[in-house]
Structures are given as structure tokens and as C-alpha cells.
Motif scaffolding. Structure first.
Motif, PDB file in Angstrom:
ATOM      1  N   ARG A  39       0.890  -1.320  -0.023  1.00 42.45           N
ATOM      2  CA  ARG A  39       0.089  -0.006   0.068  1.00 42.45           C
ATOM      3  C   ARG A  39       0.791   1.098   0.160  1.00 42.45           C
ATOM      4  O   ARG A  39       1.550   1.779   1.062  1.00 42.45           O
ATOM      5  N   ILE A  40       0.549   2.060  -1.189  1.00 44.77           N
ATOM      6  CA  ILE A  40       1.613   3.367  -1.305  1.00 44.77           C
ATOM      7  C   ILE A  40       0.558   4.538  -1.326  1.00 44.77           C
ATOM      8  O   ILE A  40      -0.255   4.539  -1.672  1.00 44.77           O
ATOM      9  N   ILE A  41       0.959   5.452  -0.453  1.00 45.46           N
ATOM     10  CA  ILE A  41       0.502   6.726  -0.204  1.00 45.46           C
ATOM     11  C   ILE A  41       1.223   7.693  -0.867  1.00 45.46           C
ATOM     12  O   ILE A  41       2.424   7.825  -0.557  1.00 45.46           O
ATOM     13  N   THR A  42       0.870   8.673  -1.930  1.00 44.24           N
ATOM     14  CA  THR A  42       1.416   9.665  -2.636  1.00 44.24           C
ATOM     15  C   THR A  42       1.171  10.973  -2.207  1.00 44.24           C
ATOM     16  O   THR A  42      -0.219  11.098  -2.105  1.00 44.24           O
ATOM     17  N   SER A  43       1.994  11.830  -2.307  1.00 39.26           N
ATOM     18  CA  SER A  43       1.624  13.323  -1.917  1.00 39.26           C
ATOM     19  C   SER A  43       0.808  14.078  -3.193  1.00 39.26           C
ATOM     20  O   SER A  43       0.329  15.077  -2.721  1.00 39.26           O
ATOM     21  N   PHE A  44       1.217  13.683  -4.271  1.00 38.34           N
ATOM     22  CA  PHE A  44       0.573  14.280  -5.489  1.00 38.34           C
ATOM     23  C   PHE A  44       0.647  13.513  -6.779  1.00 38.34           C
ATOM     24  O   PHE A  44       1.392  12.399  -6.735  1.00 38.34           O
ATOM     25  N   PHE A  45      -0.005  13.994  -7.973  1.00 33.34           N
ATOM     26  CA  PHE A  45       0.030  12.810  -8.968  1.00 33.34           C
ATOM     27  C   PHE A  45       1.110  12.342  -9.475  1.00 33.34           C
ATOM     28  O   PHE A  45       1.152  11.028  -9.927  1.00 33.34           O
ATOM     29  N   PRO A  46       2.351  13.075 -10.040  1.00 31.92           N
ATOM     30  CA  PRO A  46       3.366  12.316 -10.748  1.00 31.92           C
ATOM     31  C   PRO A  46       3.867  11.094  -9.756  1.00 31.92           C
ATOM     32  O   PRO A  46       4.226  10.162 -10.161  1.00 31.92           O
ATOM     33  N   LEU A  47       4.058  11.521  -8.479  1.00 30.26           N
ATOM     34  CA  LEU A  47       4.563  10.355  -7.641  1.00 30.26           C
ATOM     35  C   LEU A  47       3.549   8.909  -7.675  1.00 30.26           C
ATOM     36  O   LEU A  47       4.110   7.918  -7.992  1.00 30.26           O
ATOM     37  N   ALA A  48       2.316   9.294  -7.848  1.00 30.51           N
ATOM     38  CA  ALA A  48       1.389   8.105  -8.119  1.00 30.51           C
ATOM     39  C   ALA A  48       1.445   7.587  -9.289  1.00 30.51           C
ATOM     40  O   ALA A  48       1.297   6.224  -9.441  1.00 30.51           O
ATOM     41  N   ASP A  49       1.743   8.215 -10.237  1.00 29.02           N
ATOM     42  CA  ASP A  49       1.651   7.656 -11.654  1.00 29.02           C
ATOM     43  C   ASP A  49       3.154   6.821 -11.815  1.00 29.02           C
ATOM     44  O   ASP A  49       3.037   5.796 -12.369  1.00 29.02           O
ATOM     45  N   PHE A  50       4.090   7.551 -11.246  1.00 27.48           N
ATOM     46  CA  PHE A  50       5.455   6.891 -11.245  1.00 27.48           C
ATOM     47  C   PHE A  50       5.421   5.420 -10.527  1.00 27.48           C
ATOM     48  O   PHE A  50       5.683   4.345 -10.794  1.00 27.48           O
ATOM     49  N   ALA A  51       4.561   5.345  -9.421  1.00 26.94           N
ATOM     50  CA  ALA A  51       4.576   4.248  -8.595  1.00 26.94           C
ATOM     51  C   ALA A  51       3.798   3.354  -9.219  1.00 26.94           C
ATOM     52  O   ALA A  51       4.181   1.999  -8.827  1.00 26.94           O
ATOM     53  N   SER A 170      11.028  18.168 -15.206  1.00 26.00           N
ATOM     54  CA  SER A 170      11.953  17.799 -16.000  1.00 26.00           C
ATOM     55  C   SER A 170      12.086  16.333 -16.330  1.00 26.00           C
ATOM     56  O   SER A 170      12.270  15.551 -15.303  1.00 26.00           O
ATOM     57  N   PRO A 171      11.935  15.709 -17.531  1.00 29.07           N
ATOM     58  CA  PRO A 171      12.095  14.243 -17.674  1.00 29.07           C
ATOM     59  C   PRO A 171      13.361  13.682 -16.904  1.00 29.07           C
ATOM     60  O   PRO A 171      13.468  12.632 -16.455  1.00 29.07           O
ATOM     61  N   ALA A 172      14.507  14.501 -17.180  1.00 30.06           N
ATOM     62  CA  ALA A 172      15.716  14.058 -16.517  1.00 30.06           C
ATOM     63  C   ALA A 172      15.481  14.008 -15.049  1.00 30.06           C
ATOM     64  O   ALA A 172      16.365  13.024 -14.168  1.00 30.06           O
ATOM     65  N   SER A 173      14.943  14.718 -14.327  1.00 27.18           N
ATOM     66  CA  SER A 173      14.659  14.476 -12.777  1.00 27.18           C
ATOM     67  C   SER A 173      13.541  13.551 -12.403  1.00 27.18           C
ATOM     68  O   SER A 173      13.907  12.713 -11.646  1.00 27.18           O
ATOM     69  N   ALA A 174      12.822  13.317 -13.462  1.00 24.93           N
ATOM     70  CA  ALA A 174      11.993  12.257 -13.173  1.00 24.93           C
ATOM     71  C   ALA A 174      12.553  10.734 -13.365  1.00 24.93           C
ATOM     72  O   ALA A 174      12.232   9.804 -12.601  1.00 24.93           O
ATOM     73  N   LEU A 175      13.740  10.518 -14.065  1.00 26.29           N
ATOM     74  CA  LEU A 175      14.455   9.459 -13.996  1.00 26.29           C
ATOM     75  C   LEU A 175      15.235   9.052 -12.729  1.00 26.29           C
ATOM     76  O   LEU A 175      15.280   8.180 -12.301  1.00 26.29           O
ATOM     77  N   ILE A 176      15.520  10.237 -12.066  1.00 25.82           N
ATOM     78  CA  ILE A 176      16.114  10.046 -10.515  1.00 25.82           C
ATOM     79  C   ILE A 176      14.983   9.674  -9.745  1.00 25.82           C
ATOM     80  O   ILE A 176      15.148   8.865  -8.783  1.00 25.82           O
ATOM     81  N   MET A 177      14.015  10.392  -9.717  1.00 20.43           N
ATOM     82  CA  MET A 177      12.689  10.104  -8.946  1.00 20.43           C
ATOM     83  C   MET A 177      12.120   8.756  -8.962  1.00 20.43           C
ATOM     84  O   MET A 177      12.014   8.188  -7.994  1.00 20.43           O
ATOM     85  N   GLY A 178      12.206   8.305 -10.188  1.00 20.29           N
ATOM     86  CA  GLY A 178      11.781   6.788 -10.507  1.00 20.29           C
ATOM     87  C   GLY A 178      12.669   5.620  -9.874  1.00 20.29           C
ATOM     88  O   GLY A 178      12.036   4.856  -9.344  1.00 20.29           O
TER      89      GLY A 178
END
Length: 334
Positions: A39-51, A170-178
Motif C-alpha cells: 500500500r503506497i500513499i503519494t503526496s501528489f499525482f506524478p509520484l502516484a503515476d510513477f509508483a 524535467s524528464p531528467a529529474s523524473a528518471l532520478i525520482m523513478g
């Protein structure tokens, strides 16, 4: 006539069953749906999508901010805090984006098994320090550009943010976050590490392709200046060689002064900027007013902070929105 009581009994039983089903709380339904999953709780949309992309069928993701709501304007209620505490993974952006997180984490019991993940960890953050004095330059009739290639006229109206929190733009940052999210999933559920690694490899390929498109196509544009409603694209500009001029500050409620709008209108005319960018989750009134004053048109540049209800229903996601952003950037910079 003797069978009537039987019919009445059956009807009563059916009524009780239906009533019981209707009485099941949303929280209970969520617990049932999450059973057997991380069970994952995310603070806003991009993190939910990545998860969801990285976790696949092994995870149940609950996003705190509802569709159609600007996350800068949102703050958690007591029930939201309870939901976070009941999860196994809590993903938040960090860099000052969620002002309530530090207080929440300080109240967590020491024996809590909740794994908290600051998704922006490892990203070189953009300091907002230089923007603190941007209003002085604006008063002198000059724009102020920081080291990330941003121009800001309204820092005196800003919140006390020490950094630009909009890392995911930035997609470059999204890679690190993922990568951070994948590592957290492996920690939470090591038994299925192989699946998470495989899912991440597939999603990473898509994000890398997106990054390469931004890099090559934006490098080929002659113009590099974009005018945006909200100072949310610092990382995108830094990573792909652009410069943003923002009407509002790091938070979309940081209102500009009349003098700021005049200076930006002057900038638009002098630099032959064709489009003023606005976003869907906040009012476009200032962007359209500026566009009218500067004889420019308007286009959407989505900061991907959340989805409208229509976008959610149509299945939009981080990558599809960023692809549209790239198309609109190329149109504006031609």
C-alpha cells in the motif's frame, strides 16, 4: 396466502444485504482493494503515476490530492494523516513542496514500519535565494536571471521557499525520482524485487526516450525564452537550455504587481514571444490579460502537478502530458 410471510422474509434479507453493502465505508473498500499488495500513499499525482508504473499489480496506490485540485492549495486533514500512517510506503516530493510533511514525520512513532521516501533526493536543487532580490532589479526596469536561466519579477510576494520544488517538470529529474521509488519498493517488498526491476527497466526506457526528445528537439530551436503563468519550470529550463519568465512565483498564488506585468509585457514585445503559457488547475486570467496587452496568443504548459477530472477519465499520465508540453514548447519557440 400462506407463502406471503416467506416472500416478506426474503425481501427483508435482501434489503439488509444491500444496506450492508452500501454502508461499507470508503476506507474499508480501500483496505479490501489493497489486501495482499504494497500500500503506497503519494503526496501528489506524478509520484502516484510513477509508483503505479513501477509497482504494477503488486501495489495499491492512494494519491492524497484529488483530481482537479492544485496541490499548492491543498493541506491534509486528520483522516489523510491516518491513511498515510496505515500505508507501507509514503512517497513525497520534498524540496519544500509539501510544507506539512516535516511536522507529520516528527509525530510518527519510533516503532512505525512506514517507509518514507523523499522522491527528489539526489536531484541538484535550484536555489531560490537569488530571487529574493529580483524585485529590486524589476524596480530599476531590469529583469533578473538566476543561474538556472529563470527570470522572476515578483519574489517579494513569494512564500519562504529556499529552493524551487518543481523537480518533476524535467524528464531528467523524473528518471532520478523513478529510481528512488523503485529502490523503496524493493526495500518494502524484497520478495518481488525482480518484478519491480523489470517494471522499472520498461518505464525507465520510456522516460529516457522522453528525455532525449526534449533534449534534441529543444536544442534545435532558435528561441529560448518562454513566458509562463507560474514559476514551475526551472528544472525543465535548466536541463534543456531554456529561460522562463514567470508572471507568478514558485507558488501560483504569489500575485504580481502591476509594474511586474508591464515589465513582462515589455519583455514579450522586445523578444518577440509569440505565446504566453497558462495551466489548467489555476486561473488563466493573468496569462490572457498579459497576452492581450503584449499582442500574443496563449498555450497550455502543464506543470504536471495534478490532473483535471477530464484528464483522469481519459487516462492521461505523466508521459502523455509531457509529450503535449513538448509539442507546445516547439510551437512557441519556432
Amino acid at each position: 396466502m400462506r407463502s406471503r410471510p416467506v416472500y416478506m422474509l426474503i425481501a427483508a434479507v435482501l434489503f439488509i444485504v444491500v444496506l450492508s453493502a452500501c454502508g461499507t465505508s470508503g476506507a474499508e473498500k480501500e483496505r479490501q482493494a489493497a489486501e495482499g499488495k504494497v500500500r503506497i500513499i503519494t503526496s501528489f499525482f506524478p509520484l502516484a503515476d510513477f509508483a503505479r508504473n513501477i509497482g504494477g499489480e503488486r501495489v495499491y496506490v492512494s494519491n492524497l490530492v484529488p483530481s482537479g485540485v492544485e496541490p499548492h492549495d491543498w493541506s491534509p486533514k486528520s483522516r489523510d494523516m491516518e491513511n498515510i500512517a496505515e500505508g507501507q510506503l509514503f512517497l513525497y516530493n520534498g524540496a519544500g513542496f509539501e510544507g506539512w510533511v516535516d511536522d507529520f514525520l516528527s509525530t510518527m512513532p519510533k516503532d512505525s514500519k512506514l517507509i518514507t521516501v523523499e522522491a527528489s533526493k539526489g536531484i541538484s536543487l535550484i536555489s531560490a535565494e537569488e530571487e529574493e532580490h529580483a524585485d529590486e532589479h524589476a524596480e530599476e526596469g531590469n529583469t533578473h536571471s538566476d543561474s538556472a536561466g529563470n527570470v522572476n519579477h515578483n519574489s517579494e510576494h513569494e512564500h519562504d521557499l529556499s529552493t524551487d520544488p518543481h523537480t518533476w517538470s524535467s524528464p531528467a529529474s523524473a528518471l532520478i525520482m523513478g529510481e528512488n521509488i523503485k529502490n523503496a519498493l524493493v526495500k518494502a517488498d524484497p520478495a518481488h524485487q525482480g518484478e519491480y526491476e523489470e517494471n522499472w527497466a520498461s518505464y525507465k526506457e520510456k522516460l529516457t526516450s522522453l528525455h532525449e526528445q526534449f533534449k534534441t528537439k529543444l536544442a534545435a530551436t532558435v528561441k529560448k525564452d518562454i513566458v509562463v503563468s507560474h514559476h514551475a519550470f526551472g528544472y525543465l529550463c535548466r536541463d534543456y537550455g531554456l529561460r522562463q519568465v514567470s508572471i507568478m512565483g514558485l507558488s501560483p498564488d504569489a500575485e504580481p504587481r502591476g509594474q511586474d506585468l508591464l515589465e513582462i509585457a515589455k519583455f514579450v514585445k522586445e523578444h518577440k514571444v509569440k505565446y504566453i503559457f497558462f495551466e489548467e488547475l489555476v486561473s488563466d486570467q493573468l496569462a490572457r490579460t498579459l497576452a492581450s496587452e503584449a499582442d500574443a496568443d496563449t498555450l497550455v504548459l502543464n506543470p504536471v502537478e495534478g490532473l483535471t477530472e477530464e484528464q483522469e477519465q481519459s487516462g492521461e499520465d505523466y508521459i502523455s502530458i509531457m509529450e503535449v508540453n513538448l509539442q507546445n514548447l516547439l510551437k512557441a519557440l519556432q
